[in-house]
Scaffold this motif. Sequence first.
Motif, PDB file in Angstrom:
ATOM      1  N   SER A  66     109.240 -24.060-108.236  1.00 53.99           N
ATOM      2  CA  SER A  66     109.371 -25.429-108.716  1.00 53.99           C
ATOM      3  C   SER A  66     110.767 -25.974-108.530  1.00 53.99           C
ATOM      4  N   GLY A  67     111.752 -25.103-108.379  1.00 52.33           N
ATOM      5  CA  GLY A  67     113.089 -25.576-108.106  1.00 52.33           C
ATOM      6  C   GLY A  67     113.963 -25.771-109.323  1.00 52.33           C
ATOM      7  N   ILE A  68     113.780 -24.975-110.368  1.00 55.58           N
ATOM      8  CA  ILE A  68     114.690 -25.025-111.513  1.00 55.58           C
ATOM      9  C   ILE A  68     116.030 -24.466-111.033  1.00 55.58           C
ATOM     10  N   SER A  69     117.085 -25.218-111.251  1.00 61.93           N
ATOM     11  CA  SER A  69     118.394 -24.778-110.779  1.00 61.93           C
ATOM     12  C   SER A  69     119.242 -24.235-111.928  1.00 61.93           C
ATOM     13  N   SER A 116     125.438 -14.682-116.231  1.00 66.19           N
ATOM     14  CA  SER A 116     124.295 -13.786-115.982  1.00 66.19           C
ATOM     15  C   SER A 116     123.072 -14.240-116.774  1.00 66.19           C
ATOM     16  N   GLU A 117     123.274 -14.767-117.983  1.00 71.18           N
ATOM     17  CA  GLU A 117     122.146 -15.286-118.767  1.00 71.18           C
ATOM     18  C   GLU A 117     121.567 -16.536-118.110  1.00 71.18           C
ATOM     19  N   ILE A 118     122.430 -17.379-117.585  1.00 70.26           N
ATOM     20  CA  ILE A 118     121.952 -18.580-116.882  1.00 70.26           C
ATOM     21  C   ILE A 118     121.135 -18.182-115.659  1.00 70.26           C
ATOM     22  N   ALA A 119     121.616 -17.199-114.906  1.00 68.88           N
ATOM     23  CA  ALA A 119     120.886 -16.736-113.714  1.00 68.88           C
ATOM     24  C   ALA A 119     119.523 -16.170-114.103  1.00 68.88           C
ATOM     25  N   ILE A 177     115.546 -17.929-113.310  1.00 72.14           N
ATOM     26  CA  ILE A 177     114.383 -17.262-112.712  1.00 72.14           C
ATOM     27  C   ILE A 177     113.183 -17.329-113.654  1.00 72.14           C
ATOM     28  N   GLU A 178     113.402 -17.024-114.944  1.00 76.88           N
ATOM     29  CA  GLU A 178     112.297 -17.009-115.909  1.00 76.88           C
ATOM     30  C   GLU A 178     111.693 -18.395-116.098  1.00 76.88           C
ATOM     31  N   LEU A 179     112.539 -19.414-116.246  1.00 78.36           N
ATOM     32  CA  LEU A 179     112.028 -20.777-116.422  1.00 78.36           C
ATOM     33  C   LEU A 179     111.292 -21.260-115.181  1.00 78.36           C
ATOM     34  N   ASP A 180     111.763 -20.882-114.021  1.00 83.67           N
ATOM     35  CA  ASP A 180     111.092 -21.247-112.775  1.00 83.67           C
ATOM     36  C   ASP A 180     109.688 -20.627-112.730  1.00 83.67           C
ATOM     37  N   ASP A 216     106.126 -22.677-112.730  1.00 87.09           N
ATOM     38  CA  ASP A 216     105.125 -22.397-111.693  1.00 87.09           C
ATOM     39  C   ASP A 216     103.790 -21.996-112.309  1.00 87.09           C
ATOM     40  N   SER A 217     103.820 -21.190-113.358  1.00 90.69           N
ATOM     41  CA  SER A 217     102.578 -20.758-114.022  1.00 90.69           C
ATOM     42  C   SER A 217     101.855 -21.941-114.652  1.00 90.69           C
ATOM     43  N   VAL A 218     102.603 -22.829-115.285  1.00 94.51           N
ATOM     44  CA  VAL A 218     101.991 -24.015-115.887  1.00 94.51           C
ATOM     45  C   VAL A 218     101.392 -24.904-114.798  1.00 94.51           C
ATOM     46  N   ALA A 219     102.065 -25.014-113.679  1.00 94.44           N
ATOM     47  CA  ALA A 219     101.540 -25.819-112.569  1.00 94.44           C
ATOM     48  C   ALA A 219     100.217 -25.257-112.063  1.00 94.44           C
ATOM     49  N   LYS A 220     100.098 -23.933-112.003  1.00 96.95           N
ATOM     50  CA  LYS A 220      98.839 -23.311-111.561  1.00 96.95           C
ATOM     51  C   LYS A 220      97.716 -23.616-112.540  1.00 96.95           C
ATOM     52  N   VAL A 221      98.013 -23.576-113.837  1.00 91.72           N
ATOM     53  CA  VAL A 221      96.992 -23.888-114.846  1.00 91.72           C
ATOM     54  C   VAL A 221      96.567 -25.345-114.724  1.00 91.72           C
ATOM     55  N   ILE A 222      97.519 -26.226-114.499  1.00 91.05           N
ATOM     56  CA  ILE A 222      97.204 -27.650-114.356  1.00 91.05           C
ATOM     57  C   ILE A 222      96.294 -27.881-113.146  1.00 91.05           C
ATOM     58  N   GLU A 223      96.507 -27.137-112.064  1.00 92.53           N
ATOM     59  CA  GLU A 223      95.652 -27.267-110.878  1.00 92.53           C
ATOM     60  C   GLU A 223      94.200 -26.946-111.200  1.00 92.53           C
ATOM     61  N   VAL A 224      93.991 -25.937-112.025  1.00 96.79           N
ATOM     62  CA  VAL A 224      92.641 -25.481-112.338  1.00 96.79           C
ATOM     63  C   VAL A 224      92.008 -26.306-113.452  1.00 96.79           C
ATOM     64  N   ALA A 225      92.817 -26.836-114.328  1.00 96.35           N
ATOM     65  CA  ALA A 225      92.305 -27.561-115.496  1.00 96.35           C
ATOM     66  C   ALA A 225      91.901 -28.975-115.108  1.00 96.35           C
ATOM     67  N   THR A 226      90.787 -29.072-114.407  1.00100.71           N
ATOM     68  CA  THR A 226      90.258 -30.370-113.999  1.00100.71           C
ATOM     69  C   THR A 226      89.349 -30.905-115.101  1.00100.71           C
ATOM     70  N   PRO A 227      88.977 -32.167-115.036  1.00 98.95           N
ATOM     71  CA  PRO A 227      88.085 -32.726-116.070  1.00 98.95           C
ATOM     72  C   PRO A 227      86.747 -31.987-116.185  1.00 98.95           C
ATOM     73  N   GLU A 228      86.325 -31.311-115.108  1.00 96.77           N
ATOM     74  CA  GLU A 228      85.053 -30.587-115.150  1.00 96.77           C
ATOM     75  C   GLU A 228      85.158 -29.280-115.933  1.00 96.77           C
TER      76      GLU A 228
END
Length: 99
Positions: free
Chosen positions: A2-5, A23-26, A30-33, A37-49
């Motif tokens: 997703s591009g979290i910087s 090191s905590e920021i690094a 990675i973890e927030l990214d 990405d995981s939330v984006a995958k759920v959104i793809e599948v969570a259609t109105p149907e």
Amino acid sequence: MSGISAEQVAHLARLARIDLSQSEIASLTIELDQIVDSVAKVIEVATPEVPATSHPIPLENVFREDVVGETLTVEQALSGAPERDGSRFKVSAILGEEQ
């Protein structure tokens, strides 16, 4: 990805007034990214149907009939009591409130 910087994570840490090391920021970048990405995958599948669910399988309560059965008489219930007060159990005070 997703591009979290790292700059975004550092900015959010400053807004939240959280002092993070580089090191905590690094690590959090990675973890927030991965989370985004995981939330984006759920959104793809969570259609109105697809119905919203809180459990993978349906839950239901199982009730039995409320049937009155035989009960003890007062005398039967109190027959083994060490002490009684009429038709009630008598117990010692437990909080130092002797009467």
